[in-house]
Design a protein around this motif. Structure first.
Motif, PDB file in Angstrom:
ATOM      1  N   GLU A 383       0.767  -1.555  -0.192  1.00 12.50           N
ATOM      2  CA  GLU A 383       0.197   0.157   0.106  1.00 12.50           C
ATOM      3  C   GLU A 383       0.525   0.827  -0.248  1.00 12.50           C
ATOM      4  OE1 GLU A 383      -1.100  -3.153   1.266  1.00 12.50           O
ATOM      5  OE2 GLU A 383      -2.989  -3.182   0.636  1.00 12.50           O
ATOM      6  N   ALA A 384       2.062   1.086   0.651  1.00  6.86           N
ATOM      7  CA  ALA A 384       3.051   2.251   0.932  1.00  6.86           C
ATOM      8  C   ALA A 384       3.671   2.874  -0.446  1.00  6.86           C
ATOM      9  CB  ALA A 384       3.784   2.156   1.901  1.00  6.86           C
ATOM     10  N   VAL A 385       3.567   1.791  -1.679  1.00  4.84           N
ATOM     11  CA  VAL A 385       4.811   1.549  -2.842  1.00  4.84           C
ATOM     12  C   VAL A 385       3.342   2.126  -3.860  1.00  4.84           C
ATOM     13  CG1 VAL A 385       5.607   0.663  -4.517  1.00  4.84           C
ATOM     14  CG2 VAL A 385       6.496   0.046  -2.025  1.00  4.84           C
ATOM     15  N   VAL A 386       2.092   1.906  -3.595  1.00  2.00           N
ATOM     16  CA  VAL A 386       1.169   1.644  -4.774  1.00  2.00           C
ATOM     17  C   VAL A 386       0.844   3.613  -3.840  1.00  2.00           C
ATOM     18  CG1 VAL A 386      -0.881   1.331  -5.209  1.00  2.00           C
ATOM     19  CG2 VAL A 386       1.284  -0.586  -5.103  1.00  2.00           C
ATOM     20  N   PHE A 387       0.600   3.386  -3.051  1.00  2.00           N
ATOM     21  CA  PHE A 387      -0.203   4.715  -2.465  1.00  2.00           C
ATOM     22  C   PHE A 387       0.401   6.098  -3.716  1.00  2.00           C
ATOM     23  CE2 PHE A 387       0.968   9.104  -0.741  1.00  2.00           C
ATOM     24  CZ  PHE A 387      -0.366   9.725  -0.811  1.00  2.00           C
ATOM     25  N   PRO A 388       1.963   6.201  -3.637  1.00  2.00           N
ATOM     26  CA  PRO A 388       1.307   7.760  -5.169  1.00  2.00           C
ATOM     27  C   PRO A 388       1.043   7.248  -6.482  1.00  2.00           C
ATOM     28  CG  PRO A 388       3.955   6.973  -4.722  1.00  2.00           C
ATOM     29  CD  PRO A 388       2.507   6.002  -3.324  1.00  2.00           C
ATOM     30  N   VAL A 389       0.695   6.530  -6.768  1.00  2.00           N
ATOM     31  CA  VAL A 389      -0.215   5.706  -8.323  1.00  2.00           C
ATOM     32  C   VAL A 389      -1.605   6.166  -8.063  1.00  2.00           C
ATOM     33  CG1 VAL A 389      -0.546   3.945  -9.582  1.00  2.00           C
ATOM     34  CG2 VAL A 389       1.487   4.529  -9.300  1.00  2.00           C
ATOM     35  N   ALA A 390      -2.008   5.648  -6.752  1.00  2.00           N
ATOM     36  CA  ALA A 390      -3.339   5.833  -6.045  1.00  2.00           C
ATOM     37  C   ALA A 390      -3.302   7.400  -6.010  1.00  2.00           C
ATOM     38  CB  ALA A 390      -3.927   4.842  -5.192  1.00  2.00           C
ATOM     39  N   GLY A 391      -2.333   7.797  -5.256  1.00  2.00           N
ATOM     40  CA  GLY A 391      -3.199   9.705  -4.746  1.00  2.00           C
ATOM     41  C   GLY A 391      -2.866   9.996  -6.442  1.00  2.00           C
ATOM     42  N   VAL A 392      -2.580   9.720  -7.369  1.00  2.00           N
ATOM     43  CA  VAL A 392      -2.293  10.814  -8.451  1.00  2.00           C
ATOM     44  C   VAL A 392      -3.407  10.180  -9.502  1.00  2.00           C
ATOM     45  CG1 VAL A 392      -1.610  11.263 -11.253  1.00  2.00           C
ATOM     46  CG2 VAL A 392       0.095  11.230  -9.330  1.00  2.00           C
ATOM     47  N   LEU A 393      -4.251   9.017  -9.838  1.00  2.00           N
ATOM     48  CA  LEU A 393      -5.477   7.855 -10.208  1.00  2.00           C
ATOM     49  C   LEU A 393      -6.314   9.090  -9.527  1.00  2.00           C
ATOM     50  CD1 LEU A 393      -5.878   6.798 -12.046  1.00  2.00           C
ATOM     51  CD2 LEU A 393      -6.003   4.551 -10.831  1.00  2.00           C
ATOM     52  N   PHE A 394      -6.709   8.895  -8.101  1.00  2.00           N
ATOM     53  CA  PHE A 394      -7.879   9.307  -7.448  1.00  2.00           C
ATOM     54  C   PHE A 394      -7.638  10.487  -6.606  1.00  2.00           C
ATOM     55  CE2 PHE A 394      -7.699   4.391  -7.476  1.00  2.00           C
ATOM     56  CZ  PHE A 394      -8.343   4.503  -8.688  1.00  2.00           C
ATOM     57  N   GLY A 395      -6.877  10.845  -7.276  1.00  2.00           N
ATOM     58  CA  GLY A 395      -6.745  12.877  -6.111  1.00  2.00           C
ATOM     59  C   GLY A 395      -6.639  13.372  -7.135  1.00  2.00           C
ATOM     60  N   ALA A 396      -5.622  13.559  -7.465  1.00  2.00           N
ATOM     61  CA  ALA A 396      -4.811  14.205  -8.373  1.00  2.00           C
ATOM     62  C   ALA A 396      -5.641  15.177  -9.757  1.00  2.00           C
ATOM     63  CB  ALA A 396      -2.848  14.720  -8.691  1.00  2.00           C
ATOM     64  N   ILE A 397      -5.741  13.725 -10.662  1.00  2.00           N
ATOM     65  CA  ILE A 397      -6.211  14.089 -12.013  1.00  2.00           C
ATOM     66  C   ILE A 397      -7.610  14.034 -11.843  1.00  2.00           C
ATOM     67  CG2 ILE A 397      -6.623  12.470 -13.720  1.00  2.00           C
ATOM     68  CD1 ILE A 397      -4.142  11.011 -13.837  1.00  2.00           C
ATOM     69  N   PRO A 398      -8.564  13.370 -10.704  1.00  2.00           N
ATOM     70  CA  PRO A 398     -10.237  14.044 -10.129  1.00  2.00           C
ATOM     71  C   PRO A 398     -10.164  15.369 -10.152  1.00  2.00           C
ATOM     72  CG  PRO A 398      -9.853  12.121  -9.420  1.00  2.00           C
ATOM     73  CD  PRO A 398      -8.138  12.544  -9.867  1.00  2.00           C
ATOM     74  N   ALA A 399      -8.829  16.037  -8.837  1.00  2.00           N
ATOM     75  CA  ALA A 399      -9.294  17.346  -8.913  1.00  2.00           C
ATOM     76  C   ALA A 399      -8.843  18.893 -10.392  1.00  2.00           C
ATOM     77  CB  ALA A 399      -8.032  17.153  -7.983  1.00  2.00           C
ATOM     78  N   LEU A 400      -7.576  17.584 -10.941  1.00  2.00           N
ATOM     79  CA  LEU A 400      -7.827  19.061 -12.046  1.00  2.00           C
ATOM     80  C   LEU A 400      -8.947  18.732 -13.049  1.00  2.00           C
ATOM     81  CD1 LEU A 400      -5.980  20.261 -13.912  1.00  2.00           C
ATOM     82  CD2 LEU A 400      -4.635  18.125 -15.052  1.00  2.00           C
TER      83      LEU A 400
END
Length: 437
Positions: A383-400
């Motif tokens: 989960e710690a390794v995958v977090f950057p990918v999940a953060g971008v996919l479900f955080g940054a991209i939807p925010a943009l």
């Protein structure tokens, strides 16, 4: 129940027959479709229900004491949740009761083993984001899905808003209550987690994986559409300051103002400045940082990967050094968070199972893998390794995407997130508001 839902009245009657004996009183109301000024969704449903509650009960001096609890259809609340609210509520004065907002942490614990790692990681972080504001001494705790509001406060704010800008109904209602009492809202954390289900498409194999990820992205987009609440908060904060400036001008410079203007000014309580600043910081964390951090950290990473021979200005060079340190510290903090979350998840599952046994409703769930406290025992470095990918996919991209779409429209059709139909079935099925049993 919603009028647009097929057989809504029959379903409500059936539910009352099934669980009516567990309640002192139970009733239902039908929310008409197509009301003027309403956008379909949770907030408009709550607004209609609140109006019926206010008709049935009165919070006037001789009326009963009522606390309205909001929860999702898949939420499981412990009896301790209501017991703690009762103890706290009865210990307060009448004025304090009318300015208290009850929030609870959430945990995704019932079907975590059935969803992709990306989705599970996103929901673990989503749960942790809510918990991060619920420390001792925190003055502003924004709710997630589950919260309780005294009826006095509901009446003071005239209930939930029904427009498209209230799609993030939990944060929106919190902000509405916050400004109604000039920032002097008392946030009371109820330390008993509300059990939730992860988004799940219900299909198997690659199709199920892709469907669940897509459904989680749609949910994330709906969450980020709530960035409209940042504008809502800024408008109301500005209006609050303007009203007090006008009040000061009319009363503090009396010889220069007309008497009738003084009479128009109500008595305005002072603004709680610390809470106001904290609230604005919470909005920064929720709506601005998810995208800004990704841009800053990605830019610094690309620079470190392809360094130029040209010398950089000292300020820019120091900025890159800080970003490099933030990447390392952030990864270390994520590992620590995941480690602590394992213990939190284990405790929440244990307590939920104890509640089910106490209520004699566990049934054949003893053999259900999803109910075991060890379901998340394997959570850790993945989960710690995958977090950057999940953060971008479900955080940054939807925010943009939400930010760009706000340039053209503030309307987003509210869709119900796909959740498992039953934790006891080997294959989870997705449901929406039209297929509830």
């Amino acid at each position: 129940m919603e009028e647009r839902e097929a057989d809504a009245k029959a379903k409500a009657t059936r539910l009352m027959e099934l669980v009516g004996h567990d309640f002192f009183d139970i009733s239902f109301t039908i929310h008409p479709a197509g009301l003027t000024g309403e956008a379909p969704g949770k907030s408009s449903n709550e607004s209609w229900a609140a109006k019926q509650i206010m008709r049935k009960y009165s919070s006037q001096q001789s009326g009963p004491e009522v606390v309205v609890t909001i929860m999702d259809a898949d939420s499981h609340l412990s009896p301790r949740y209501f017991a703690q609210i009762f103890v706290d509520y009865m210990a307060l004065s009448k004025e304090e009761r009318a300015a208290t907002f009850y929030v609870s942490p959430i945990v995704f614990d019932r079907n975590s083993h059935q969803v992709p790692l990306l989705v599970r990681t996103a929901d673990v972080v989503w749960s942790g984001a809510g918990i991060s504001t619920m420390y001792a001494g925190s003055s502003v705790c924004i709710p997630t899905s589950v919260y309780s509001v005294p009826l006095r406060l509901v009446e003071r704010t005239q209930g939930w808003d029904t427009g498209y800008t209230a799609i993030g109904e939990d944060m929106h209602m919190y902000l509405k209550c916050f400004f109604a009492v000039s920032g002097r809202l008392r946030s009371k954390v109820i330390y008993t987690a509300a059990s939730q289900c992860n988004v799940c498409s219900g299909d198997l194999g690659i199709r199920g994986y892709a469907g669940t990820v897509a459904a989680r992205y749609q949910q994330a987009l709906r969450h980020m559409w709530g960035m409209l609440d940042t504008g809502y908060a800024l408008r109301h904060a500005t209006a609050m300051l303007f009203l007090r400036a006008r009040f000061w001008w009319c009363h503090g410079v009396g010889r220069r103002t007309l008497h009738h203007l003084k009479q128009q000014q109500p008595h305005l309580p002072s603004i709680h400045k610390t809470n106001m600043l904290t609230m604005l910081y919470r909005l920064l964390e929720a709506h601005i940082l998810p995208l800004q951090l990704v841009v800053a950290l990605t830019s610094s990473t690309l620079y470190d990967t392809a360094k130029s021979s040209r010398p950089l200005p000292s300020v820019l060079r120091v900025s890159f050094i800080i970003c490099r340190a933030c990447r390392l510290l952030g990864f270390g903090a994520m590992i620590l968070f995941v480690y602590r979350y394992r213990a939190y998840h284990y405790l929440c599952v244990e307590l939920r199972r104890a509640d089910e046994k106490l209520a004699r409703k566990l049934g054949d769930a003893d053999n259900e893998k999803g109910a075991e406290p060890t379901t998340m025992a394997s959570i850790g470095w993945r989960e710690a390794v995958v977090f950057p990918v999940a953060g971008v996919l479900f955080g940054a991209i939807p925010a943009l995407q939400a930010t760009l779409m706000h340039l053209y429209s503030v309307r987003l059709v509210y869709t119900v997130s796909l959740k498992p139909l039953s934790a006891r079935t080997q294959r989870s099925k997705s449901i929406d508001c039209e297929s509830l049993p």
